[in-house]
Design an enzyme around this catalytic site. Structure first.
Site, mmCIF file in Angstrom:
data_model
loop_
_atom_site.group_PDB
_atom_site.id
_atom_site.type_symbol
_atom_site.label_atom_id
_atom_site.label_comp_id
_atom_site.label_asym_id
_atom_site.label_seq_id
_atom_site.Cartn_x
_atom_site.Cartn_y
_atom_site.Cartn_z
ATOM 1 N N ASP A 194 0.828 -1.209 0.000
ATOM 2 C CA ASP A 194 0.000 0.000 0.000
ATOM 3 C C ASP A 194 0.862 1.259 0.000
ATOM 4 O O ASP A 194 0.544 2.252 -0.655
ATOM 5 C CB ASP A 194 -0.880 0.047 1.255
ATOM 6 N N ASN A 219 3.934 -7.755 6.403
ATOM 7 C CA ASN A 219 2.668 -7.346 5.800
ATOM 8 C C ASN A 219 2.265 -5.951 6.321
ATOM 9 O O ASN A 219 1.865 -5.070 5.565
ATOM 10 C CB ASN A 219 1.627 -8.396 6.174
ATOM 11 N N ARG A 239 4.612 -13.096 7.483
ATOM 12 C CA ARG A 239 4.518 -12.912 6.033
ATOM 13 C C ARG A 239 4.901 -11.492 5.647
ATOM 14 O O ARG A 239 4.941 -10.587 6.477
ATOM 15 C CB ARG A 239 3.103 -13.211 5.549
ATOM 16 N N SER A 240 5.158 -11.314 4.372
ATOM 17 C CA SER A 240 5.449 -9.999 3.817
ATOM 18 C C SER A 240 4.272 -9.602 2.925
ATOM 19 O O SER A 240 3.129 -9.982 3.190
ATOM 20 C CB SER A 240 6.768 -10.038 3.038
ATOM 21 N N ARG A 294 -5.324 -16.925 10.717
ATOM 22 C CA ARG A 294 -4.841 -15.552 10.857
ATOM 23 C C ARG A 294 -5.493 -14.936 12.091
ATOM 24 O O ARG A 294 -6.700 -15.039 12.267
ATOM 25 C CB ARG A 294 -5.213 -14.732 9.621
ATOM 26 N N GLU A 310 -6.069 -11.880 12.891
ATOM 27 C CA GLU A 310 -6.990 -10.782 12.590
ATOM 28 C C GLU A 310 -8.255 -11.270 11.896
ATOM 29 O O GLU A 310 -9.179 -10.471 11.641
ATOM 30 C CB GLU A 310 -6.280 -9.727 11.731
ATOM 31 N N GLY A 358 -1.488 -9.804 -1.090
ATOM 32 C CA GLY A 358 -2.243 -8.564 -1.164
ATOM 33 C C GLY A 358 -3.606 -8.744 -1.814
ATOM 34 O O GLY A 358 -4.495 -7.935 -1.621
ATOM 35 N N ASP A 373 -6.257 -10.553 -1.171
ATOM 36 C CA ASP A 373 -6.995 -11.399 -0.242
ATOM 37 C C ASP A 373 -8.430 -10.901 -0.132
ATOM 38 O O ASP A 373 -8.666 -9.900 0.515
ATOM 39 C CB ASP A 373 -6.310 -11.471 1.117
ATOM 40 N N GLU A 395 -11.296 2.535 -0.506
ATOM 41 C CA GLU A 395 -10.314 1.481 -0.759
ATOM 42 C C GLU A 395 -10.462 0.830 -2.130
ATOM 43 O O GLU A 395 -9.486 0.494 -2.791
ATOM 44 C CB GLU A 395 -10.492 0.438 0.342
ATOM 45 N N GLU A 426 -14.017 -9.894 3.516
ATOM 46 C CA GLU A 426 -14.265 -10.166 4.929
ATOM 47 C C GLU A 426 -14.691 -8.935 5.726
ATOM 48 O O GLU A 426 -15.008 -9.036 6.906
ATOM 49 C CB GLU A 426 -12.988 -10.738 5.563
#
Length: 527
Positions: free
Chosen positions: A140, A176, A185-186, A256, A258, A288, A290, A475, A490
């Site tokens: 981002d 991330n 993760r990245s 995950r 979150e 990215g 997701d 977004e 989600e």
């Protein structure tokens, strides 16, 4: 680089324990019993006192007949709150002025890191996307930086440059986001793109970041050199013909944090072991995208996700660019042997991508499913990334341009995929700012200016339409001029919004005649 905050200061603030590790069964109870509607709320909460004391009290009280989990949580945790900065769209502001006024609202300071929270401290100010996303995000940030440059925020660009260098030096990669639960993760590796922007804007010479570029490359390539044909390790896959390419991955195979409840429910709808589903979900989060039908066997069933079996076009194109950037900077520094080595890495990757990802019949690049040894057949906007990093030849670029024009061009810009009805946010009918930028720039690199400008025109039209109607940027967008809000995924559509601001601000500057430069907030009100 500019000086980084004293190590002892950040060391005292840093805490890599995740909420699940810290609160154990309390964490599971809160997430599974849906104390908060959004699973991300709890992992971003700040404890009101020492976490171990909270956990001890929970264990002592939970079996009491009158115990109320919701009351306990609200008494012991504070949901993360944004600084109290009121922002109201000014009807006299142009869209560019509105974006310029938003940057301070989306900026966070190093001292805004509460103790025992999941937030990882950073030494310098940074920009967050907005909405529920109250932390820095890796890919981002690159797209937000495009707008920061146009808005004249050179100091903030410099701060963010050093923040990313700090993250790589501290954790070996850019997570991330700067949350402890993101450390496994990245995201798409765009730091090399950032270094080019830093150099173009005079923030720093790109060579200042050569050590971090090499460290990030080592993260993505870990274990790759030792693989035999047909083997995979972490983010590397050695194909049967000896080609080495990359996939998305996550170090953990648990839900995950979150999205804990959501992931548990997804795994329950799969016949595979739950840990396999969790790994695929986490890997898709690293992408990215997701989530998207791109990662699914059945485009309407998230439980069919197979992300780690897929070698993505865009990831490998970005790693090609990273290899080229390291080679160039090594040459500048007089490291001729290293420059030659990374040049060879890039050429090998380019050859592998042309062999396994280019489809001459379809006229586009497609992801490769290494587990079943064949190309995927779902066209996505990722097909433009090889043009963005100038990996394609001119004939391939022309073929891709025609496919994009006939199959991915929508009334509001560039479509993400051709799949409708999946319920996933990275599918039709939604459009995303980063993909518009990648597509526009990629086409321009090969002289397809007419199509690039058409995507730009349509995107600015849809952004300015919603701005006049709702007084904000968001977004993601439905790529048609209507009153329907973008949906899927989600969580609800988020306002803010960092990368939309950045890409839109940059495109408006490049097309001063577009009506987006004349629109005003509040011109049109919903019925």
């Amino acid at each position: 680089m500019t000086d980084i905050a004293p190590a002892f200061e950040l060391a005292g603030m840093a805490d890599s324990l995740t909420p699940a590790e810290r609160y154990e069964e309390l964490f599971v109870a809160v997430q599974m019993q849906r104390v908060f509607v959004d699973s991300k709320t709890f992992v971003d909460c700040v404890p009101c006192r020492e976490p171990q004391a909270i956990l001890d009290d929970y264990r002592a009280q939970r079996d009491a007949a009158d115990f109320d989990l919701g009351e306990f949580v609200h008494a012991n945790f504070s949901p993360y709150e944004l600084p109290p900065k009121a922002f109201v769209a000014n009807p006299d502001d142009s869209l560019a002025a509105h974006i310029d006024r938003l940057w301070p609202i989306l900026t966070r300071q190093p001292r805004e890191h509460p103790p025992f929270s999941s937030l990882l401290p950073l030494p310098h100010p940074y920009v967050v996307p907005g909405g529920r996303f109250t932390e820095l995000y890796y890919w981002d940030s690159y797209f937000a930086m495009l707008g920061l440059d146009e808005s004249g925020h050179c100091e903030l660009l410099r701060s963010m440059a050093d923040n990313f260098a700090y993250l790589i030096d501290t954790y070996g990669h850019v997570p991330n986001g700067n949350r402890s639960y993101y450390l496994g993760r990245s995201q798409p590796p765009v730091f090399a793109l950032m270094t080019e922007l830093f150099e173009q804007t005079g923030v720093h010479p790109a060579t200042d970041y050569l050590p971090q570029l090499r460290k990030e490359y080592a993260f993505w390539m870990d274990g790759g050199a030792e693989l035999r044909p047909g083997e995979a390790h972490r983010r590397c896959v050695r194909l049967a013909d000896g080609c080495l390419l990359n996939r998305y991955w996550d170090e953990r195979d648990t839900p995950r944090e979150e999205a804990y409840r959501e992931d548990v429910e997804t795994a329950r709808h799969s016949s595979r072991p739950a840990h396999e589903v969790y790994r695929h979900l986490r890997a898709a989060a690293e992408s990215g995208w997701d989530f998207s039908s791109r990662w699914l066997d059945d485009p309407c069933r998230l439980a069919s996700i197979r992300t780690t079996c897929i070698l993505p076009v865009d990831l490998n194109a970005l790693l090609y660019h990273l290899e080229r950037q390291i080679a160039r900077l090594c040459a500048v520094e007089g490291l001729r042997r290293d420059a030659g080595q990374f040049h060879d890495y890039a050429e090998r990757r380019r050859t592998a991508m042309q062999r396994h990802m280019w489809n001459d019949v379809g006229g586009a690049y497609f992801d490769y499913d290494w587990a079943i040894q064949r190309q995927r057949d779902n066209l996505t906007a990722a097909t433009l990334m090889p043009l963005f990093v100038q990996l394609a030849d001119s004939r391939q670029a022309a073929r891709v341009a025609e496919v994009v024009r006939t199959r991915l061009l929508a009334p509001g810009g560039l479509s993400t995929t051709e799949v409708y009805g999946s319920g996933e946010q990275w599918d039709c009918p939604n459009g995303w700012a980063p993909l518009q930028w990648i597509g526009i720039r990629g086409l321009q690199h090969y002289g397809h200016q007419t199509l690039a400008l058409e995507i730009e025109r349509r995107w600015l039209e849809i952004v300015s339409y919603l701005f006049e109607r709702e007084n904000k940027l968001v977004e993601k967008y439905v790529l048609r001029p209507c009153t329907e809000a973008a949906s899927g995924g989600e969580y609800q559509r988020q306002d803010g919004f960092g990368w939309t601001n950045g890409v839109t601000r940059k495109l408006m500057q490049e097309d001063p005649g577009h009506q987006a430069n004349r629109c005003r907030a509040g011109r049109c009100r919903p019925d």
